[in-house]
Design a protein around this motif. Structure first.
Motif, mmCIF file in Angstrom:
data_model
loop_
_atom_site.group_PDB
_atom_site.id
_atom_site.type_symbol
_atom_site.label_atom_id
_atom_site.label_comp_id
_atom_site.label_asym_id
_atom_site.label_seq_id
_atom_site.Cartn_x
_atom_site.Cartn_y
_atom_site.Cartn_z
ATOM 1 N N ASP A 17 18.972 9.055 -26.444
ATOM 2 C CA ASP A 17 20.288 8.923 -27.069
ATOM 3 C C ASP A 17 20.138 8.471 -28.519
ATOM 4 O O ASP A 17 19.384 7.533 -28.807
ATOM 5 C CB ASP A 17 21.128 7.904 -26.289
ATOM 6 C CG ASP A 17 22.576 7.876 -26.746
ATOM 7 O OD1 ASP A 17 22.842 7.272 -27.803
ATOM 8 O OD2 ASP A 17 23.427 8.456 -26.053
ATOM 9 N N PRO A 18 20.823 9.129 -29.458
ATOM 10 C CA PRO A 18 20.683 8.751 -30.883
ATOM 11 C C PRO A 18 21.010 7.298 -31.163
ATOM 12 O O PRO A 18 20.390 6.675 -32.034
ATOM 13 C CB PRO A 18 21.659 9.699 -31.586
ATOM 14 C CG PRO A 18 21.761 10.886 -30.687
ATOM 15 C CD PRO A 18 21.652 10.341 -29.293
ATOM 16 N N ARG A 19 21.972 6.718 -30.450
ATOM 17 C CA ARG A 19 22.309 5.317 -30.678
ATOM 18 C C ARG A 19 21.149 4.412 -30.307
ATOM 19 O O ARG A 19 20.858 3.427 -31.003
ATOM 20 C CB ARG A 19 23.550 4.946 -29.872
ATOM 21 C CG ARG A 19 24.813 5.680 -30.293
ATOM 22 C CD ARG A 19 25.942 5.434 -29.328
ATOM 23 N NE ARG A 19 25.622 5.944 -27.995
ATOM 24 C CZ ARG A 19 26.409 5.826 -26.938
ATOM 25 N NH1 ARG A 19 27.580 5.191 -27.072
ATOM 26 N NH2 ARG A 19 26.059 6.318 -25.765
ATOM 27 N N VAL A 24 16.535 0.940 -31.924
ATOM 28 C CA VAL A 24 15.109 0.678 -31.752
ATOM 29 C C VAL A 24 14.357 0.812 -33.072
ATOM 30 O O VAL A 24 13.496 -0.015 -33.401
ATOM 31 C CB VAL A 24 14.520 1.634 -30.689
ATOM 32 C CG1 VAL A 24 12.994 1.606 -30.720
ATOM 33 C CG2 VAL A 24 15.023 1.251 -29.313
ATOM 34 N N PHE A 25 14.705 1.818 -33.858
ATOM 35 C CA PHE A 25 13.970 2.026 -35.097
ATOM 36 C C PHE A 25 14.312 0.955 -36.130
ATOM 37 O O PHE A 25 13.456 0.591 -36.935
ATOM 38 C CB PHE A 25 14.261 3.421 -35.638
ATOM 39 C CG PHE A 25 13.394 4.484 -35.023
ATOM 40 C CD1 PHE A 25 12.300 4.989 -35.701
ATOM 41 C CD2 PHE A 25 13.654 4.958 -33.751
ATOM 42 C CE1 PHE A 25 11.493 5.957 -35.142
ATOM 43 C CE2 PHE A 25 12.852 5.917 -33.173
ATOM 44 C CZ PHE A 25 11.757 6.433 -33.865
ATOM 45 N N ILE A 26 15.525 0.444 -36.119
ATOM 46 C CA ILE A 26 15.854 -0.680 -37.004
ATOM 47 C C ILE A 26 15.033 -1.910 -36.601
ATOM 48 O O ILE A 26 14.478 -2.620 -37.455
ATOM 49 C CB ILE A 26 17.353 -0.976 -36.955
ATOM 50 C CG1 ILE A 26 18.141 0.147 -37.652
ATOM 51 C CG2 ILE A 26 17.666 -2.311 -37.629
ATOM 52 C CD1 ILE A 26 19.637 -0.023 -37.579
ATOM 53 N N LEU A 126 10.366 9.671 -38.727
ATOM 54 C CA LEU A 126 10.376 10.043 -37.317
ATOM 55 C C LEU A 126 11.791 10.051 -36.760
ATOM 56 O O LEU A 126 12.159 10.926 -35.965
ATOM 57 C CB LEU A 126 9.495 9.072 -36.531
ATOM 58 C CG LEU A 126 9.272 9.387 -35.049
ATOM 59 C CD1 LEU A 126 8.614 10.754 -34.887
ATOM 60 C CD2 LEU A 126 8.402 8.312 -34.400
ATOM 61 N N LEU A 127 12.606 9.087 -37.173
ATOM 62 C CA LEU A 127 13.996 9.048 -36.712
ATOM 63 C C LEU A 127 14.771 10.261 -37.212
ATOM 64 O O LEU A 127 15.509 10.896 -36.447
ATOM 65 C CB LEU A 127 14.663 7.760 -37.197
ATOM 66 C CG LEU A 127 16.164 7.628 -36.931
ATOM 67 C CD1 LEU A 127 16.450 7.634 -35.436
ATOM 68 C CD2 LEU A 127 16.717 6.368 -37.583
ATOM 69 N N LEU A 240 11.561 -1.117 -23.175
ATOM 70 C CA LEU A 240 10.118 -1.077 -23.436
ATOM 71 C C LEU A 240 9.820 -1.266 -24.926
ATOM 72 O O LEU A 240 8.866 -1.953 -25.291
ATOM 73 C CB LEU A 240 9.530 0.242 -22.940
ATOM 74 C CG LEU A 240 9.474 0.435 -21.427
ATOM 75 C CD1 LEU A 240 8.925 1.811 -21.080
ATOM 76 C CD2 LEU A 240 8.625 -0.647 -20.768
ATOM 77 N N SER A 241 10.640 -0.665 -25.755
ATOM 78 C CA SER A 241 10.415 -0.784 -27.200
ATOM 79 C C SER A 241 10.590 -2.221 -27.664
ATOM 80 O O SER A 241 9.784 -2.737 -28.452
ATOM 81 C CB SER A 241 11.379 0.134 -27.955
ATOM 82 O OG SER A 241 11.188 1.482 -27.588
ATOM 83 N N VAL A 242 11.636 -2.888 -27.190
ATOM 84 C CA VAL A 242 11.881 -4.272 -27.583
ATOM 85 C C VAL A 242 10.745 -5.171 -27.099
ATOM 86 O O VAL A 242 10.287 -6.070 -27.826
ATOM 87 C CB VAL A 242 13.245 -4.751 -27.045
ATOM 88 C CG1 VAL A 242 13.411 -6.253 -27.256
ATOM 89 C CG2 VAL A 242 14.378 -3.995 -27.725
ATOM 90 N N VAL A 243 10.268 -4.940 -25.884
ATOM 91 C CA VAL A 243 9.169 -5.751 -25.351
ATOM 92 C C VAL A 243 7.904 -5.555 -26.172
ATOM 93 O O VAL A 243 7.208 -6.519 -26.537
ATOM 94 C CB VAL A 243 8.928 -5.404 -23.870
ATOM 95 C CG1 VAL A 243 7.636 -6.055 -23.374
ATOM 96 C CG2 VAL A 243 10.094 -5.871 -23.012
#
Length: 256
Positions: A17-19, A24-26, A126-127, A240-243
């Motif tokens: 999902d784009p949101r 995650v990228f921020i 990448l985003l 997973l990204s936040v972890v």
């Protein structure tokens, strides 16, 4: 134009999902900016490259967009500070009136700075490459970006191609009507008049487009036909990204 083709692919990030990707990228860019150790920054950059491969992006296409320009300019910006950071001298030069020395701490700081810039720009690319432009603009609303900014950005992206085609037509028309070689003064006058023509055309087009939008019910916001819906896979990607980013920051603190 080329990124839209990759954004419509069937890779890992294209299915997210784009949101979720924007959030995650921020967070990833913030983690890169807060990291101070070279191993952590290199690990984050390698992780970005692996995500690009999982998204079925050509490795040469992805790396060249970053490594051919960003590290060079970042290195040029850092050069003055390279001689001001104290440490064990590795390279020395005596110019008589000036003594220059590059220390080990200076080289490490340069490597950290260039790696941080490369990783940050790689995340941004990448985003953009894995998200269709309209969906990316719509997803920016999740972080409360003002709608006027999103509208202006979307219109700029859309009409820059139109004006590039106009410039190409101007050059083609001149080339087809020119016999021989024009003088430099004539070329400068033609370039100046072409710039004025393009500017006038851009103002007229912007007014016409705005009037057409208002006539069709434009009230300050842009709507798209895509409907976002967070799935379990998207929540798993965010978690997973936040972890991973939190572990990277903790490991970075342990190396300081």
């Amino acid at each position: 134009m080329y990124t839209e083709e990759y954004a419509r692919g069937d890779g890992l990030l294209q299915r997210v999902d784009p949101r979720a990707k924007v959030v995650v990228f921020i967070c990833a860019v913030l983690a890169v900016g807060l990291s101070r150790s070279l191993p952590v920054l290199l690990a984050l950059y390698v992780l970005t490259v692996l995500m690009a491969l999982a998204s079925r992006l050509p490795l040469a296409f992805f790396i060249k967009r970053v490594l051919l320009g960003i590290p060079l300019f970042a290195g040029i910006v850092f050069i003055p500070a390279l001689f001001l950071i104290h440490g064990k001298p590795l390279i020395e030069a005596d110019l008589g009136f000036l003594h220059l020395a590059i220390s080990d701490n200076g080289l490490i700081s340069l490597a950290i700075f260039v790696t941080r810039v490369s990783a940050s720009v790689s995340l941004a690319i990448l985003l953009v490459v894995t998200t269709q432009w309209a969906d990316l603009l719509k997803a920016l609303r999740v972080i409360r970006v003002p709608s006027v900014f999103i509208v202006v950005l979307g219109m700029t992206y859309r009409y820059i191609f139109l004006f590039l085609q106009t410039v190409e037509n101007l050059f083609l028309a001149r080339s087809s009507r020119t016999v021989g070689r024009a003088t430099e003064a004539e070329q400068r006058r033609w370039i100046g008049s072409s710039m004025g023509t393009l500017m006038g055309k851009s103002f007229k087009t912007s007014n016409d487009v705005y009037q057409a939008m208002v006539a069709r019910g434009f009230t300050g916001d842009v709507y798209t036909i895509s409907d976002f819906k967070m799935r379990e896979e998207d929540w798993l990607f965010v978690s997973l990204s936040v972890v991973l980013l939190a572990l990277a920051l903790l490991f970075d603190l342990g190396l300081r």
